[in-house]
Write a protein that holds these residues in place. Structure first.
Motif, short mmCIF file in Angstrom:
data_model
loop_
_atom_site.label_atom_id
_atom_site.label_comp_id
_atom_site.label_asym_id
_atom_site.label_seq_id
_atom_site.Cartn_x
_atom_site.Cartn_y
_atom_site.Cartn_z
N TYR A 1 -3.40 1.06 -0.21
CA TYR A 1 -4.73 0.53 -0.46
C TYR A 1 -5.31 -0.01 0.84
CZ TYR A 1 -3.29 0.57 -5.36
OH TYR A 1 -2.84 0.95 -6.61
N LYS B 1 3.42 -1.20 -3.44
CA LYS B 1 2.01 -1.23 -3.02
C LYS B 1 1.95 -1.61 -1.54
CE LYS B 1 1.17 -0.84 -7.47
NZ LYS B 1 0.80 0.47 -8.07
N PHE C 1 4.96 -5.72 -2.75
CA PHE C 1 3.83 -5.50 -1.84
C PHE C 1 4.29 -5.68 -0.41
CE2 PHE C 1 1.52 -6.24 -5.69
CZ PHE C 1 0.22 -5.79 -5.51
N GLU D 1 2.13 3.36 -3.47
CA GLU D 1 0.69 3.59 -3.31
C GLU D 1 0.14 2.77 -2.15
OE1 GLU D 1 -1.01 4.55 -7.78
OE2 GLU D 1 -0.96 2.45 -7.13
N ARG E 1 -8.39 2.84 -2.94
CA ARG E 1 -7.05 3.38 -3.18
C ARG E 1 -6.92 4.70 -2.43
NH1 ARG E 1 -4.65 4.03 -9.22
NH2 ARG E 1 -6.36 5.56 -9.42
N ILE F 1 -4.27 -4.89 -8.95
CA ILE F 1 -3.49 -3.73 -8.51
C ILE F 1 -2.11 -3.77 -9.16
CG2 ILE F 1 -2.25 -2.75 -6.53
CD1 ILE F 1 -4.67 -3.52 -4.79
#
Length: 511
Positions: free
Chosen positions: A409, A330, A211, A407, A346, A439
């Motif tokens: 968020y 993420k 992350f 991805e 998302r 997540i």
């Protein structure tokens, strides 16, 4: 050697004193805490953004950047060199980063009476392998200069810091230049924390999920970066960095620092990880009230609401020997809003680039009390960008498209459902940490939001997510009115960046 980078000729050079020697040199300014750690008080209590300039020599300024001509910068630098010729100056060399492709030899020159600044900075970075190697980045710091001005020549890798004694100017001067160098190499320098969540997925397999977390002051970025998410056993959190990471085109995020520079306002025992690192004798503090007997009061704002501390990364529970994140799987854009922004959304790659450009939150009382509650935006939540800001958003979009396993968020740490006279429902730390954990585990069910086109959760293990989704707090008419107000704000903000790709600009329009 770049022509702007002229060597200093000094009457007396104090060459790379040790941490103990620097502390002794700064002893006269030290308020020793009950824990045996030093606390210093500066005259300037914040960075001087409005007095910071980029030398206009081979670069294009961004919308929110101020320029200084090469001629004026060169003349001022020459004045500084003449002044320092008969002064006693400390030289301190440190290394930023540990990954071979992302290390920078950093050299600080500062006048001796301000030894407290290198006494703090020595704990921020790493010892260089060879202190006499030609530095990549140089900062020349004269706090007693009669005029306050900070100017950076990005291509030369040199910053002059004049007329302010705030430690943050030293720290950020090197990080600003390193982020620019990373962009020159095809990556991105990011004002973000980094961590790994080691979790079991739905199939029961243990996996590491990387992350990175963006957030303006007061959004909870540090809190979420160091949080353990309630993971136990072989599931755990591994903390990497709290401030700046250097991202490669493949999503690898090199760390930069060995010390975490934390805000200490309100720091208390319930914030276990940070508090325990802060009460170590190895911590260092700036602009926090220390009473007779060494009692330090993290709640006292008599000096400033911007009290700071450096804690050693190795003393932060949950850290290990690595500062690098192998992959940013993420990307979390933390915001603190109070009405219709959902707890979590998302984003597709284009939306991710758009929300990076928005960098939005609301002003807190700790920032500018006169604007508390008003919208606040900063591209990439990063006030240290060099060059057109839209280049950063477009580079991020390129990276996301080339790495489909990454991805983005949007995470709201504020509240939902606020009305006139009603603050709404606070989104607790437990909500945010649970959302991040799920997540990582892949346990969230999603649906498309009809107004914004991003996905919002309909089911989250451990949370009654429906109770904190913003639509339920408003009539259809009021909700749509608030949607249009926010959309217009976002549209106006993105319009400030004329070179921004149309597809990124359009990502805030009606779905």
């Amino acid at each position: 050697m770049h022509p702007f980078r002229q060597p200093l000729e000094l009457a007396r050079l104090i060459d790379n004193p040790t941490a103990a020697q620097l502390r002794e040199m700064a002893r006269g300014e030290e308020h020793t805490t009950e824990f045996g750690s030093p606390c210093y008080v500066s005259e300037a209590r914040n960075r001087s953004a409005k007095k910071t300039y980029l030398v206009e020599d081979g670069i294009t300024l961004g919308v929110d950047q101020q320029g200084i001509s090469l001629e004026k910068a060169t003349a001022l630098a020459a004045e500084v060199h003449r002044y320092l010729a008969d002064r006693s100056v400390i030289r301190l060399d440190r290394q930023m980063g540990l990954d071979a492709g992302h290390t920078y030899h950093c050299r600080l020159y500062i006048t001796e009476p301000y030894a407290r600044i290198p006494a703090m900075w020595i704990h921020s970075l790493f010892a260089p392998a060879d202190k006499d190697k030609e530095p990549d980045l140089i900062s020349i710091y004269v706090p007693e200069w009669p005029e306050r001005v900070i100017f950076c020549h990005p291509l030369a890798g040199v910053t002059y810091i004049l007329g302010t004694d705030y430690f943050g100017e030293c720290k950020k001067s090197f990080l600003r230049m390193a982020m620019f160098r990373t962009k020159q190499k095809g990556g991105l320098g990011l004002h973000a924390g980094s961590k790994v969540l080691r979790v079991r997925d739905a199939a029961g397999e243990l996996k590491d999920v990387g992350f990175i977390l963006f957030g303006l002051s007061g959004t909870g970025k540090t809190t979420l970066t160091i949080h353990d998410h309630g993971l136990t056993g072989d599931e755990r959190v591994i903390i990497r960095q709290d401030d700046i990471v250097l991202m490669d085109p493949d999503g690898f995020c090199a760390g930069t620092e060995d010390g975490f520079y934390i805000k200490t306002d309100g720091l208390d025992k319930p914030q276990k990880v940070l508090y325990e690192a802060a009460v170590s004798p190895n911590a260092l503090f700036e602009n926090i009230k220390v009473f007779e007997g060494g009692v330090i009061d993290f709640f006292n704002q008599e000096l400033t609401s911007n009290g700071r501390g450096i804690v050693l990364r190795k003393e932060v529970a949950g850290s290990d020997d690595s500062i690098d994140l192998q992959k940013a799987h993420k990307i979390i854009f933390i915001t603190r809003r109070n009405d219709i922004v959902p707890p979590l959304a998302r984003l597709n790659p284009v939306q991710g680039a758009a929300y990076f450009m928005l960098g939005e939150s609301i002003e807190t009382s700790a920032g500018d009390p006169t604007k508390a509650g008003q919208s606040k935006r900063e591209v990439g939540t990063n006030p240290f960008i060099v060059g057109p800001e839209e280049e950063e958003g477009q580079r991020l979009l390129e990276i996301l498209r080339n790495n489909p396993d990454m991805e983005c968020y949007l995470l709201n740490t504020g509240s939902v459902g606020a009305h006139e006279g009603d603050a709404g429902i606070k989104l607790s730390i437990k909500v945010s940490t649970t959302l991040m954990k799920e997540i990582a585990k892949g346990g969230i069910e999603w649906t498309v939001d009809p107004d914004w086109g991003y996905e919002v959760p309909v089911s989250v293990p451990g949370l009654d997510i429906g109770e904190i989704m913003p639509r339920r707090f408003y009539s259809v008419e009021e909700y749509q009115s608030r949607v249009e107000k926010l959309r217009n704000e976002r549209r106006e903000w993105l319009a400030r960046f004329p070179g921004l790709a149309e597809e990124i600009r359009a990502a805030v329009e009606k779905a």
